[in-house]
Scaffold this motif. Structure first.
Motif, mmCIF file in Angstrom:
data_model
loop_
_atom_site.group_PDB
_atom_site.id
_atom_site.type_symbol
_atom_site.label_atom_id
_atom_site.label_comp_id
_atom_site.label_asym_id
_atom_site.label_seq_id
_atom_site.Cartn_x
_atom_site.Cartn_y
_atom_site.Cartn_z
ATOM 1 N N UNK A 263 0.788 -1.229 0.000
ATOM 2 C CA UNK A 263 0.000 0.000 0.000
ATOM 3 C C UNK A 263 0.819 1.278 0.000
ATOM 4 N N UNK A 264 2.110 1.179 -0.004
ATOM 5 C CA UNK A 264 2.911 2.413 0.002
ATOM 6 C C UNK A 264 3.273 2.761 -1.442
ATOM 7 N N UNK A 265 2.853 3.960 -1.877
ATOM 8 C CA UNK A 265 3.151 4.382 -3.249
ATOM 9 C C UNK A 265 4.422 5.213 -3.257
ATOM 10 N N UNK A 266 5.412 4.799 -4.045
ATOM 11 C CA UNK A 266 6.673 5.555 -4.141
ATOM 12 C C UNK A 266 6.374 6.866 -4.859
ATOM 13 N N UNK B 173 10.487 -1.884 12.625
ATOM 14 C CA UNK B 173 10.662 -0.972 13.759
ATOM 15 C C UNK B 173 9.711 0.222 13.641
ATOM 16 N N UNK B 174 9.716 1.062 14.653
ATOM 17 C CA UNK B 174 8.770 2.187 14.667
ATOM 18 C C UNK B 174 9.041 3.158 13.528
ATOM 19 N N UNK B 175 10.340 3.334 13.167
ATOM 20 C CA UNK B 175 10.675 4.250 12.072
ATOM 21 C C UNK B 175 10.056 3.765 10.765
ATOM 22 N N UNK C 33 7.450 5.938 8.513
ATOM 23 C CA UNK C 33 7.740 6.330 7.132
ATOM 24 C C UNK C 33 6.740 5.770 6.117
ATOM 25 N N UNK C 34 6.292 4.524 6.343
ATOM 26 C CA UNK C 34 5.520 3.888 5.272
ATOM 27 C C UNK C 34 4.036 3.693 5.599
ATOM 28 N N UNK C 35 3.746 3.502 6.857
ATOM 29 C CA UNK C 35 2.340 3.276 7.210
ATOM 30 C C UNK C 35 1.919 4.206 8.348
ATOM 31 N N UNK C 36 2.117 5.512 8.186
ATOM 32 C CA UNK C 36 1.795 6.409 9.309
ATOM 33 C C UNK C 36 0.301 6.340 9.653
#
Lengths: 882, 115
Positions: free
Chosen positions: A590-593, A640-642, A646-649
């Motif tokens: 689901x993350x679009x670059x 990890x949380x980062x 970054x990707x699924x906020x």
């Protein structure tokens, strides 16, 4: 015709040091000769040497000629007489003399020690041909072999290029099995460096073709430690597994020092691969860097102009791997700069601070000598009356300060030796070039120069001042000559300057302390106490199947876990706290670059057993991964949380999937989220990370670090022998290496900062101490001279507090002015510390305020004490004595 | 004041002697003198301007060399120098002194190459 060398104007200006007739007659010829010399130099280093020699030559000869022409050049016998007088003068006031010698000794010693570090680290001498022409090409990114080959064909400013890749190889059959740092390089690597083997040969063309490179070149150190410097080692086939080969033929041994060029290699092996592979089909993405030699006549600037076109071409071919920003930021960096980049600024800041400490010391000595010359007024007046000329008086006093400086210098050199020994103990072992730090000829030359400068700086003011003494003042019958107020003014100016310099040094150490404090308050993300880390990786040749390898690790973990002192066992393929990293192109569900951006690269870690529990890594949600997750179970991972940020906020990451290398690759379902870990050091922000089970990797082999948490109160080192026994009882051919306390590894990243903070804090304290001494000495001197005035005031009924107030006000005025000027100067100079500080603004108001308060308080105290003492005068005694 | 003989200038500083030697062929100037010296002694320490011209200045004040007119077309800023008759006599005396010294060393077998 080529352009005249730079800087000749300066030389022409400096010719003014010479006697006029010489300058007029030969000035042009001298400049022409220097220009000729500089034109013959091929490298910057040679030019620098010529400049240094020419300036030293000019300085020495001009002093010599000036001395010969003046009264200052003594006949040998007169010099002896003056030397005897100087020694007698110094013996007459042993306190002042000893204080001056110790002050200068500390200044010279500290500055020589720091200079030795700067000299060894920043001018490290690599045993290669013209090291200043070696460069790293686009060092900001990883790459493949094809990128290195392309640099050679595309960039005309480069002569030879080699990819560099560091691998861990395993040596067996030569005593205990051991891990070896192998550097994969192009066959032309040694030709590129311009080094010849001391035994055998280097690589030949073609030895980098797939399967053709079963050869190895040994570093000197490795040849000595692993093969006892065997002169017949060339031609032997050794069991060195890794990088596609199980055994290799030793073809050569390199001279000492070649390994320092990159990653401290034990051995070099060819970087194999198809030379015809295109950028996109070359799979050797483990090439960490590219080293090259600048082509003859090409400059670094020209190479930098070309590298962006080269990087742009690669970016166009691989838009998913490199961003446009990556390509635009591409550089060519000089090897020596790149290797010392992390320590250059801190060392120069420290050197600057220690030079200021030396100057503060000189000012103290100048003040002491000024006060003493004042007390010697009668002696000097007698000399003047007996016909001693001004030059003779200056010579005598300069001789005195020179004797003091010489003794201080000698003490300084001894001190520098001790300090350098201390620095070796204090410095982190990976501090580049630290092994070469020693009190050598260059450092002695620095100490000598510092001593000469100290002698001149501290002696000139008193000498010039005292030479104005007139015979007439003898007749007046008073020791209070006309120049005494001038002396007072001079010492006050010196004190002000000294306080200003002390502000600069103290502020630098204050900022460094604050930054270190911030750094130490960063939570590293894991609890490394009571954890032992070690490597026990079986030979790939003996365990061709990944399952067999994992069975070996399982056996080790089970046996180790059954030890009563062990609490838990974990494994990870890259140890936290080191610079090692693997990161892969990753496709989170689901993350679009964003348009035009490359595929995100995420840190990758393979873990086994109870890794998260063993290192105390907090689980934020879900579960962790471990040995239960195998090839025949669902593919799962932990992020990890980062990663989530970054990707699924804002979304629930549990249950989502991600794949690596390609969007259609194996999908791993996220089953847990763990806290961020500062993998590469506290100062670096955590990056997105993913953890997979060792049993669910896409490939068979990956080297592991095993970790054992011991019960609290047990020393981790005590289980070391048991670890070896267990591993070797399972397989005696497996090397057990690098047994480390995890706390040391994690703490390692702060050792550099700790070292520099300790150094700068030491100098800050020294500056503060010397400054307090200076203010104290001058106030004591000035108030002592006002004893008569105080006596009159006491006799007229003035209170002691009032007298102290007025004395302190006058003594504190230069301190306040120096404080103000110092703060302004420090603010202007603090920008250089920007790259050294962690989350502290170089203009940090709190640090500025604390330093101002501290120095103000120290200055005030140093003024109050002598003023209080002087105000306690008995008016009858004082008035009677004058 | 007594007149100085060539022997009063001996022994000469090696660099001063080399400067005189470089001028025996005729007038010359700074850079060319250095070239000549370095050609004759290629392994010697490199020469730097102030040291060289201090020696030349001393030779000028001792009357061993003197300024010579610049040749036609030469850079007028260059100072051309030539040997004076005294300078030539001093150079000869120094050469003889060195020759005698070398002869002495030879007699003591110091110049025989030992295997």
């Amino acid at each position: 015709m080529s352009a005249p060398p730079k800087g000749l104007g300066l030389y022409r200006a400096l010719l003014r040091l010479l006697p006029g007739d010489m300058r007029r007659r030969f000035g042009h010829d001298m400049t022409a000769l220097l220009a000729d010399r500089l034109a013959q130099a091929a490298t910057t280093r040679q030019r620098a040497r010529i400049w240094a020699a020419a300036l030293a030559d000019l300085l020495v000869q001009s002093v010599r000629m000036r001395l010969v022409e003046s009264e200052l050049a003594p006949a040998p016998s007169a010099l002896l007489i003056d030397l005897r007088h100087a020694a007698a003068g110094l013996r007459a006031s042993p306190g002042v003399t000893a204080a001056s010698i110790v002050t200068l000794g500390i200044g010279v010693g500290a500055s020589a020690a720091v200079f030795s570090v700067a000299d060894a680290v920043l001018r490290a001498d690599y045993p290669v041909e013209e090291p200043e022409r070696l460069v790293f090409v686009w060092p900001e990114v990883n790459g493949n072999k094809a990128m290195a080959l392309l640099a050679e064909s595309e960039m005309s400013t480069l002569q030879l290029v080699s990819g560099l890749s560091a691998w861990t190889l395993t040596l067996t059959g030569e005593g205990e099995p051991r891990e070896v740092t192998g550097l994969l390089v192009a066959p032309e690597y040694f030709e590129l460096l311009g080094v010849r083997p001391i035994l055998g040969r280097g690589f030949r063309a073609g030895e980098d073709l797939p399967g053709a490179g079963a050869v190895v070149v040994l570093s000197h150190g490795f040849w000595v430690t692993a093969f006892g410097a065997d002169p017949d080692v060339v031609g032997r086939v050794i069991r060195l597994s890794g990088a596609e080969h199980e055994s290799r033929e030793v073809i050569g041994v390199m001279p000492p020092g070649v390994e320092r060029i990159w990653q401290d290699a034990d051995v070099w092996v060819p970087l194999e691969g198809d030379r015809a592979a295109g950028l996109a089909d070359d799979n050797s993405w483990y090439v960490n860097d590219r080293i090259a030699r600048l082509a003859p006549g090409a400059s670094l600037e020209e190479a930098n102009a070309q590298v962006r076109a080269y990087a742009a071409r690669i970016q166009t071919a691989l838009p998913r791997t490199f961003s446009v920003e990556d390509a635009e930021a591409a550089t060519v960096r000089r090897m020596s700069d790149a290797l010392t980049a992390s320590v250059r600024t801190p060392i120069l800041v420290t050197l600057g601070a220690v030079v200021l400490v030396l100057v503060i010391g000189c000012v103290n000595v100048a003040n002491l000598l000024l006060a003493r010359s004042d007390r010697r007024h009668r002696d000097l007046a007698v000399r003047a009356a007996l016909g001693a000329g001004r030059a003779r008086m200056v010579r005598l006093l300069l001789l005195e300060s020179t004797v003091v400086a010489a003794c201080g210098g000698a003490l300084g050199i001894v001190l520098a030796g001790a300090l350098v020994a201390g620095l070796h103990r204090l410095a982190p072992p990976d501090f580049p070039g630290i092994d070469a730090v020693a009190v050598d000829g260059t450092v002695l030359a620095w100490a000598l120069l510092a001593t000469a400068a100290a002698g001149l700086v501290s002696g000139l003011a008193p000498a010039v001042r005292a030479s104005a003494v007139r015979a007439l003042s003898l007749v007046s019958g008073s020791t209070r000559g006309s120049g005494r107020n001038t002396i007072g003014r001079l010492t006050t100016v010196l004190v002000g300057g000294q306080v200003g310099l002390a502000v600069v040094v103290t502020l630098a150490s204050g900022l460094m302390l604050r930054s270190f404090d911030r750094l130490m308050s960063v939570d590293p993300g894991l609890d490394a106490t009571d954890v032992l880390a070690f490597k026990a990786n079986p030979n790939q040749g003996d365990y061709p199947d990944g399952e067999a390898e994992r069975a070996f690790f399982r056996a080790v973990s089970e046996r180790l876990g059954s030890l009563p002192s062990v609490e838990s066992i974990g494994g990870i393929h890259l140890l936290p706290g080191t610079r090692d990293n693997w990161s892969f192109p990753t496709f989170p569900e689901g993350f679009a670059v964003p348009e035009g951006a490359p595929t995100p690269s995420v840190n990758f870690r393979a873990v086994r057993d109870d890794y998260f529990e063993t290192v105390g890594l907090r689980v934020v949600s879900g579960r962790t991964v471990g040995n239960a997750d195998q090839q025949d179970t669902e593919s799962v991972g932990v992020v990890n949380e980062a990663f989530v940020r970054d990707f699924w906020p804002g979304a629930d990451p549990l249950g989502r999937t991600l794949s690596i290398f390609s969007p259609s690759g194996r999908a791993y379902r996220v089953v847990g989220v763990v806290a961020d870990v500062h993998q590469h050091g506290r100062e670096l922000a955590p990056r997105p990370e993913m953890y997979f089970s060792h049993g669910q990797l896409l490939w068979d082999h990956v080297g592991m670090w095993l970790l054992a948490r011991v019960r609290p109160g047990t020393d981790v080192a005590t289980i070391g022998p048991a670890v070896r026994d267990i591993v070797w009882s399972i397989d005696p051919d497996v090397p057990v290496s690098e047994m480390l306390r995890l706390a040391d590894v994690v703490g390692q990243s702060t050792r550099g900062a700790r070292f520099l903070t300790a150094l700068l804090t030491g100098f800050g304290a020294l500056a503060l101490g010397l400054c307090a001494l200076g203010v104290f000495g001058v106030t004591a001197y000035v108030t002592g001279r006002r004893a008569g005035e105080f006596g009159v005031r006491v006799a007229l009924g003035s209170s002691r507090a009032r007298i102290v107030r007025s004395a302190v006000a006058r003594a504190f005025a230069p301190v306040a002015v120096g404080l103000g000027l110092g703060l302004v100067a420090a603010r202007l100079a603090s920008g250089v510390m920007d790259g050294v500080l962690y989350e502290v603004d170089p203009a940090d108001p709190a640090t500025f305020a604390s330093v101002a308060l501290l120095l103000g308080a120290v200055g005030l105290l140093a003024a109050v004490v002598p003023a209080w003492r002087a105000s306690g005068v008995d008016p009858v005694r004082v008035l009677g004595s004058d | 004041m007594t007149r100085r003989t060539p022997h009063d200038h001996l022994p000469m500083h090696p660099l001063s002697f080399r400067i005189l030697l470089a001028l025996t062929a005729g007038p010359s100037y700074g850079t060319r003198i250095v070239e000549e010296i370095e050609r004759a002694a290629p392994d010697g320490r490199p020469l730097y301007p102030a040291n060289l011209f201090r020696r030349i200045r001393d030779l000028l004040s001792d009357g061993l060399v003197e300024e010579a007119p610049s040749p036609e077309g030469a850079d007028p800023r260059r100072t051309y120098l030539c040997l004076t008759p005294t300078g030539r006599a001093v150079a000869r005396a120094e050469a003889r002194r060195l020759r005698d010294l070398v002869g002495e060393a030879e007699r003591h077998d110091l110049l025989v190459d030992t295997p």
